[in-house]
Design a protein around this motif. Structure first.
Motif, mmCIF file in Angstrom:
data_model
loop_
_atom_site.group_PDB
_atom_site.id
_atom_site.type_symbol
_atom_site.label_atom_id
_atom_site.label_comp_id
_atom_site.label_asym_id
_atom_site.label_seq_id
_atom_site.Cartn_x
_atom_site.Cartn_y
_atom_site.Cartn_z
ATOM 1 N N GLY A 64 35.196 57.102 32.560
ATOM 2 C CA GLY A 64 34.954 57.203 34.007
ATOM 3 C C GLY A 64 34.668 55.857 34.630
ATOM 4 N N THR A 65 33.599 55.778 35.392
ATOM 5 C CA THR A 65 33.250 54.539 36.085
ATOM 6 C C THR A 65 32.168 53.803 35.311
ATOM 7 O OG1 THR A 65 31.627 55.713 37.438
ATOM 8 C CG2 THR A 65 33.853 55.494 38.341
ATOM 9 N N GLY A 66 31.961 52.547 35.670
ATOM 10 C CA GLY A 66 30.941 51.764 34.997
ATOM 11 C C GLY A 66 31.333 50.301 34.894
ATOM 12 N N TYR A 67 30.859 49.654 33.852
ATOM 13 C CA TYR A 67 31.014 48.210 33.691
ATOM 14 C C TYR A 67 31.386 47.890 32.248
ATOM 15 C CZ TYR A 67 29.701 43.250 33.713
ATOM 16 O OH TYR A 67 29.706 41.881 33.615
ATOM 17 N N VAL A 68 32.355 47.021 32.068
ATOM 18 C CA VAL A 68 32.693 46.466 30.756
ATOM 19 C C VAL A 68 32.740 44.949 30.899
ATOM 20 C CG1 VAL A 68 33.976 48.483 29.930
ATOM 21 C CG2 VAL A 68 35.181 46.669 31.108
ATOM 22 N N TRP A 105 40.068 36.656 37.008
ATOM 23 C CA TRP A 105 38.671 36.228 37.139
ATOM 24 C C TRP A 105 38.542 34.831 37.747
ATOM 25 C CZ3 TRP A 105 40.294 39.657 33.569
ATOM 26 C CH2 TRP A 105 39.576 40.841 33.466
ATOM 27 N N GLU A 106 39.654 34.195 38.101
ATOM 28 C CA GLU A 106 39.567 32.853 38.701
ATOM 29 C C GLU A 106 38.856 32.891 40.045
ATOM 30 O OE1 GLU A 106 43.614 31.444 38.685
ATOM 31 O OE2 GLU A 106 43.448 30.711 36.622
ATOM 32 N N VAL A 107 39.026 33.980 40.776
ATOM 33 C CA VAL A 107 38.329 34.175 42.055
ATOM 34 C C VAL A 107 37.580 35.499 41.953
ATOM 35 C CG1 VAL A 107 38.572 34.374 44.558
ATOM 36 C CG2 VAL A 107 40.159 32.916 43.269
ATOM 37 N N PRO A 108 36.328 35.459 41.487
ATOM 38 C CA PRO A 108 35.564 36.689 41.291
ATOM 39 C C PRO A 108 35.424 37.493 42.586
ATOM 40 C CG PRO A 108 34.456 34.829 40.277
ATOM 41 C CD PRO A 108 35.579 34.271 41.107
ATOM 42 N N ASN A 109 35.299 38.811 42.442
ATOM 43 C CA ASN A 109 35.115 39.702 43.594
ATOM 44 C C ASN A 109 34.290 40.906 43.154
ATOM 45 O OD1 ASN A 109 36.946 41.504 42.280
ATOM 46 N ND2 ASN A 109 38.674 40.448 43.228
ATOM 47 N N ASN A 131 33.813 45.750 37.110
ATOM 48 C CA ASN A 131 33.003 46.793 37.732
ATOM 49 C C ASN A 131 33.928 47.881 38.233
ATOM 50 O OD1 ASN A 131 30.198 46.543 37.898
ATOM 51 N ND2 ASN A 131 30.353 44.902 39.407
ATOM 52 N N ILE A 132 33.821 49.078 37.693
ATOM 53 C CA ILE A 132 34.688 50.168 38.114
ATOM 54 C C ILE A 132 33.852 51.228 38.814
ATOM 55 C CG2 ILE A 132 36.331 51.939 37.375
ATOM 56 C CD1 ILE A 132 37.259 49.073 36.844
ATOM 57 N N SER A 133 34.221 51.529 40.051
ATOM 58 C CA SER A 133 33.579 52.608 40.801
ATOM 59 C C SER A 133 34.672 53.442 41.452
ATOM 60 C CB SER A 133 32.646 52.037 41.879
ATOM 61 O OG SER A 133 33.400 51.393 42.887
ATOM 62 N N LYS A 134 34.322 54.612 41.909
ATOM 63 C CA LYS A 134 35.313 55.455 42.598
ATOM 64 C C LYS A 134 35.832 54.742 43.843
ATOM 65 C CE LYS A 134 33.939 59.947 40.887
ATOM 66 N NZ LYS A 134 34.932 59.983 39.861
ATOM 67 N N ARG A 135 34.973 53.965 44.494
ATOM 68 C CA ARG A 135 35.344 53.258 45.719
ATOM 69 C C ARG A 135 36.372 52.153 45.470
ATOM 70 N NH1 ARG A 135 32.744 48.814 48.621
ATOM 71 N NH2 ARG A 135 31.426 48.688 46.791
ATOM 72 N N ASN A 136 36.243 51.425 44.375
ATOM 73 C CA ASN A 136 37.154 50.295 44.144
ATOM 74 C C ASN A 136 38.248 50.579 43.116
ATOM 75 O OD1 ASN A 136 35.995 49.939 41.586
ATOM 76 N ND2 ASN A 136 34.683 48.267 42.233
ATOM 77 N N TYR A 137 38.312 51.799 42.617
ATOM 78 C CA TYR A 137 39.284 52.151 41.582
ATOM 79 C C TYR A 137 40.717 51.871 42.026
ATOM 80 C CZ TYR A 137 40.913 54.721 37.463
ATOM 81 O OH TYR A 137 41.490 55.055 36.276
ATOM 82 N N SER A 138 41.014 52.146 43.277
ATOM 83 C CA SER A 138 42.390 51.975 43.766
ATOM 84 C C SER A 138 42.841 50.517 43.744
ATOM 85 C CB SER A 138 42.528 52.547 45.178
ATOM 86 O OG SER A 138 41.699 51.830 46.074
#
Length: 153
Positions: A64-68, A105-109, A131-138
């Motif tokens: 699902g969502t989260g952080y790696v 990752w050259e320009v972090p966001n 960072n994976i969230s439902k909002r930024n998944y697309s």
């Protein structure tokens, strides 16, 4: 059809499944896959494309969502032949697989983060993360494997 109840797998099993799944995806597109016996450099395997270019692949999995994250010492974003294969598992379906070039990752966001942990009291090892969230998944859609694999062909 494989079992897609990913909650039944331990974290190490899910990671191993993600790695094998990614290797098979590359193979199914005609790429040669080379696996090292020891994963001490953060590279899970190497892919040779149809133009004889070798690319290093690091695989990460997420339910699902989260952080790696990847340690900076093992994920050199100046390496133009380094990719992150990110697999996101959702119960009841095969994983979504994304193939992300290290240059992301050259320009972090908000998705591709750069963490140095260099403030007083911080002891973690510097890392690049996703960072994976439902909002930024697309936003990840541009890195879908089906599209990104074309760079290798």
């Amino acid at each position: 059809m494989p079992n897609t109840n990913w909650t039944q797998l331990k974290p190490q099993q899910l990671g191993r499944y993600a790695e094998y799944y990614t290797k098979m995806e590359f193979t199914s597109h005609g790429c040669d896959v080379y696996t090292s016996e020891v994963d001490d450099h953060g590279i899970d395997f190497v892919v040779k494309d149809k133009n004889n270019r070798f690319c290093e692949i690091q695989v990460k999995s997420l339910r699902g969502t989260g952080y790696v994250f990847m340690q900076k010492s093992k994920f050199d974003i100046t390496n133009k032949n380094l990719y992150l294969a990110l697999l996101i598992f959702e119960v009841g379906k095969l994983p979504d697989i994304f193939l992300i070039p290290s240059q992301a990752w050259e320009v972090p966001n908000e998705i591709f983060v750069d963490r140095n942990y260099d403030k007083p009291g911080q002891k973690s090892i510097p890392e690049y993360g996703v960072n994976i969230s439902k909002r930024n998944y697309s936003i990840l859609e541009i890195f879908k494997f089906e599209d990104s694999i074309q760079d290798f062909l």
